[in-house]
Design a protein around this motif. Structure first.
Motif, PDB file in Angstrom:
ATOM      1  N   VAL A  24       0.844  -1.199   0.000  1.00 47.08           N
ATOM      2  CA  VAL A  24       0.000   0.000   0.000  1.00 47.08           C
ATOM      3  C   VAL A  24       0.873   1.241   0.000  1.00 47.08           C
ATOM      4  O   VAL A  24       1.791   1.390   0.809  1.00 47.08           O
ATOM      5  CB  VAL A  24      -0.943   0.026   1.227  1.00 47.08           C
ATOM      6  N   GLN A  25       0.574   2.133  -0.930  1.00 48.39           N
ATOM      7  CA  GLN A  25       1.275   3.404  -1.013  1.00 48.39           C
ATOM      8  C   GLN A  25       0.465   4.472  -0.292  1.00 48.39           C
ATOM      9  O   GLN A  25      -0.745   4.592  -0.503  1.00 48.39           O
ATOM     10  CB  GLN A  25       1.415   3.817  -2.486  1.00 48.39           C
ATOM     11  N   SER A  26       1.117   5.232   0.599  1.00 49.87           N
ATOM     12  CA  SER A  26       0.460   6.409   1.160  1.00 49.87           C
ATOM     13  C   SER A  26       0.561   7.502   0.110  1.00 49.87           C
ATOM     14  O   SER A  26       1.661   7.913  -0.257  1.00 49.87           O
ATOM     15  CB  SER A  26       1.146   6.865   2.448  1.00 49.87           C
ATOM     16  N   GLN A  27      -0.565   7.940  -0.389  1.00 51.90           N
ATOM     17  CA  GLN A  27      -0.559   8.880  -1.504  1.00 51.90           C
ATOM     18  C   GLN A  27       0.236  10.150  -1.181  1.00 51.90           C
ATOM     19  O   GLN A  27      -0.047  10.826  -0.207  1.00 51.90           O
ATOM     20  CB  GLN A  27      -2.010   9.256  -1.857  1.00 51.90           C
ATOM     21  N   PRO A  28       1.271  10.478  -1.998  1.00 50.16           N
ATOM     22  CA  PRO A  28       1.959  11.765  -1.811  1.00 50.16           C
ATOM     23  C   PRO A  28       0.991  12.875  -2.224  1.00 50.16           C
ATOM     24  O   PRO A  28       0.631  12.957  -3.394  1.00 50.16           O
ATOM     25  CB  PRO A  28       3.173  11.672  -2.732  1.00 50.16           C
ATOM     26  N   ARG A  33       2.548   4.786  -9.832  1.00 54.05           N
ATOM     27  CA  ARG A  33       2.702   5.859 -10.813  1.00 54.05           C
ATOM     28  C   ARG A  33       1.750   6.990 -10.465  1.00 54.05           C
ATOM     29  O   ARG A  33       0.546   6.770 -10.322  1.00 54.05           O
ATOM     30  CB  ARG A  33       2.385   5.302 -12.201  1.00 54.05           C
ATOM     31  N   GLU A  34       2.306   8.173 -10.310  1.00 53.00           N
ATOM     32  CA  GLU A  34       1.478   9.365 -10.132  1.00 53.00           C
ATOM     33  C   GLU A  34       1.441  10.110 -11.464  1.00 53.00           C
ATOM     34  O   GLU A  34       2.293   9.941 -12.318  1.00 53.00           O
ATOM     35  CB  GLU A  34       2.041  10.257  -9.022  1.00 53.00           C
ATOM     36  N   LEU A  35       0.436  10.985 -11.570  1.00 51.54           N
ATOM     37  CA  LEU A  35       0.253  11.643 -12.870  1.00 51.54           C
ATOM     38  C   LEU A  35       0.938  12.998 -12.949  1.00 51.54           C
ATOM     39  O   LEU A  35       0.911  13.635 -13.981  1.00 51.54           O
ATOM     40  CB  LEU A  35      -1.240  11.793 -13.156  1.00 51.54           C
ATOM     41  N   LEU A  59      -1.057  14.270  -8.342  1.00 50.60           N
ATOM     42  CA  LEU A  59      -2.317  13.778  -8.883  1.00 50.60           C
ATOM     43  C   LEU A  59      -2.266  12.251  -8.918  1.00 50.60           C
ATOM     44  O   LEU A  59      -1.404  11.675  -9.568  1.00 50.60           O
ATOM     45  CB  LEU A  59      -2.516  14.352 -10.286  1.00 50.60           C
ATOM     46  N   ASP A  60      -3.195  11.623  -8.207  1.00 45.50           N
ATOM     47  CA  ASP A  60      -3.176  10.175  -8.028  1.00 45.50           C
ATOM     48  C   ASP A  60      -3.616   9.454  -9.302  1.00 45.50           C
ATOM     49  O   ASP A  60      -4.597   9.830  -9.925  1.00 45.50           O
ATOM     50  CB  ASP A  60      -4.128   9.820  -6.878  1.00 45.50           C
ATOM     51  N   SER A  61      -2.890   8.416  -9.674  1.00 39.49           N
ATOM     52  CA  SER A  61      -3.326   7.618 -10.825  1.00 39.49           C
ATOM     53  C   SER A  61      -4.375   6.602 -10.412  1.00 39.49           C
ATOM     54  O   SER A  61      -4.959   5.930 -11.255  1.00 39.49           O
ATOM     55  CB  SER A  61      -2.140   6.891 -11.452  1.00 39.49           C
ATOM     56  N   GLY A  62      -4.597   6.456  -9.103  1.00 41.60           N
ATOM     57  CA  GLY A  62      -5.671   5.594  -8.624  1.00 41.60           C
ATOM     58  C   GLY A  62      -5.251   4.231  -8.118  1.00 41.60           C
ATOM     59  O   GLY A  62      -6.031   3.552  -7.487  1.00 41.60           O
ATOM     60  N   ASP A  63      -4.026   3.833  -8.390  1.00 44.74           N
ATOM     61  CA  ASP A  63      -3.592   2.512  -7.926  1.00 44.74           C
ATOM     62  C   ASP A  63      -2.647   2.648  -6.740  1.00 44.74           C
ATOM     63  O   ASP A  63      -1.434   2.727  -6.916  1.00 44.74           O
ATOM     64  CB  ASP A  63      -2.894   1.756  -9.060  1.00 44.74           C
ATOM     65  N   ASN A  64      -3.211   2.660  -5.553  1.00 46.43           N
ATOM     66  CA  ASN A  64      -2.385   2.818  -4.360  1.00 46.43           C
ATOM     67  C   ASN A  64      -2.241   1.517  -3.590  1.00 46.43           C
ATOM     68  O   ASN A  64      -1.708   1.493  -2.496  1.00 46.43           O
ATOM     69  CB  ASN A  64      -2.965   3.902  -3.446  1.00 46.43           C
ATOM     70  N   GLU A  65      -2.742   0.430  -4.173  1.00 45.97           N
ATOM     71  CA  GLU A  65      -2.748  -0.839  -3.475  1.00 45.97           C
ATOM     72  C   GLU A  65      -2.445  -1.951  -4.464  1.00 45.97           C
ATOM     73  O   GLU A  65      -3.065  -2.024  -5.528  1.00 45.97           O
ATOM     74  CB  GLU A  65      -4.150  -1.064  -2.908  1.00 45.97           C
TER      75      GLU A  65
HETATM   76 CA   LIG Z   1      -0.836   6.982  -6.000  1.00 45.69          CA
END
Ligand SMILES: [Ca+2]
Ligand SMILES: [Ca+2]
Ligand SMILES: [Ca+2]
Length: 395
Positions: free
Chosen positions: A231-235, A262-264, A239-245
């Protein structure tokens, strides 16, 4: 349908049936010494349940439990109003848990509560530790618990077998990056350092945590084979690419690489600062990495309390102090001579569109970098400008 009739029918349907439920703790739990084992108290059918009182005892020489860590279980779902009150007597090794919600459950099975026990570091491998379920009451006794747990050995009790610590040499690694050029791979200047990554062994519940390095990489080593969740803690500046897990299976003797997040790109309200860091601190330099790290940390700390423009303004100050700490590097030669006069590029009274900021930013430090430009409104010129900035790989 009249409300009164509906209510009466539902009472009758509960009373018309003799509700029974079986509650127990699994007896096939395992844990290594010095690890955490998540212990569920399971129910086979939760029909009509809206409150449960659960009492159990454990061996304090092997197990430790913090009342604050006790959580409600899967049967309650995640969007209800479930309440948990727990009391742990460390000396006696007894736990009392009261869990309830405002509406009754349907016919679901799963856990009523989850207890994350810490296993002592000197726990003996191959020994077992009993979790003695001593009493369970559902809806203050209105629902019969069968078989009824008693103090001492009975079929509802749980058992933890202590296993040898995972001594695998498998590993899981990957990168966190902002994909500025949209090519789905980590390029120069795209690394995001300082992002927290949590690895959970889904069968044991054991957790490991690390943060990404200056090159955006993370790695967990000495892992045993098994199912893992990454699990990634969103930086929050990105802009989140949506895949944090990610859920992965680690096969014995293997290494799982490129478990990437991957962030956008930077969110619009943070773009200005990134341009600043690009300018005064060359991409990839230590100072640049520090600044990106600071940016994330700062964004996290201001996420809930500040408006975007306030966050931008404050971080600009932080970036400025970072750059002055780096001394002479902030006098990087300008690649544009359009501002040789030294007049301010950014008019405090009327902020320029971002496109102009992007075009001129390379000269910004010679102009003093006085004024951050807020870009959080929905003006379409600015949005186009943001796209341009992303495309230019400066983001
Ligand atoms: Ca992310
Ligand atoms: Ca018992
Ligand atoms: Ca890329």
């Amino acid at each position: 349908m009249k409300p009164s009739r509906s209510r009466r029918l539902s009472v009758e349907s509960l009373e018309g049936r003799r509700l029974l439920a079986a509650v127990n703790i699994p007896d096939d739990l395992t844990s290594a010494p010095d690890a955490i084992v998540s212990v569920p108290v399971n129910i086979d059918s939760a029909t009509g349940v809206r409150a449960a009182e659960i009492r159990l005892s454990y061996d304090t020489s092997v197990l430790d439990l913090d009342a604050d860590d006790i959580d409600f279980g899967s049967v309650w779902g995640t969007d209800g109003d479930t309440q948990v009150t727990a009391n742990v007597d460390d000396a006696a090794g007894t736990v009392v848990i009261f869990v309830s919600a405002s509406s009754a459950l349907t016919d679901v099975s799963g856990s009523l509560v989850e207890l994350p026990f810490s296993v002592a570091s000197d726990a003996v491998v191959d020994s077992t530790s009993v979790l003695d379920l001593t009493e369970v009451s559902l809806n203050e006794g209105q629902i019969t618990v069968d078989p009824s747990p008693v103090s001492g050995t009975d079929s509802t009790d749980g058992l933890i077998t202590i296993t040898a610590a995972a001594t695998g040499d498998d590993s899981i690694s990957g990168f966190v990056y902002a994909d500025a050029d949209n090519d789905n791979s980590l390029g120069t200047g795209e690394a995001i350092p300082g992002v927290t990554i949590t690895l959970t062994n889904t069968s044991t519940g054991a957790e490991l945590q690390t943060t990404t390095d200056v090159d955006g990489s993370y790695e967990f080593t000495d892992l045993a084979p098994g199912e893992y969740e990454i699990v990634q803690s969103q930086p929050v500046a990105y802009l989140d690419s949506g895949d944090n897990e990610l859920t992965v299976t680690l096969v014995e003797g293997t290494t799982l690489e490129d478990q990437n997040f991957r962030e956008l790109g930077l969110l619009p309200q943070f773009i200005f600062n990134r341009l600043h860091t690009n300018t005064v601190m060359p991409v990839g330099s230590d100072n640049w990495n520090d600044a990106v790290s600071d940016l994330n940390t700062f964004a996290e700390s201001t996420e809930s309390s500040s408006s975007a423009s306030a966050a931008t303004a404050s971080f600009s100050d932080a970036a400025a102090s970072t750059s002055s700490a780096s001394g002479a590097e902030s006098t990087t030669t300008s690649t544009s001579d359009s501002n040789a006069s030294g007049e301010p590029l950014f008019d405090q009274a009327e902020a320029e569109p971002l496109a102009s900021v992007a075009a001129n930013v390379v000269t910004a430090q010679t102009a003093g970098m006085a004024t951050p430009v807020a870009s959080s409104d929905d003006d379409s010129d600015e949005n186009e400008a943001v796209d341009e900035v992303f495309a230019s790989n400066l983001f």
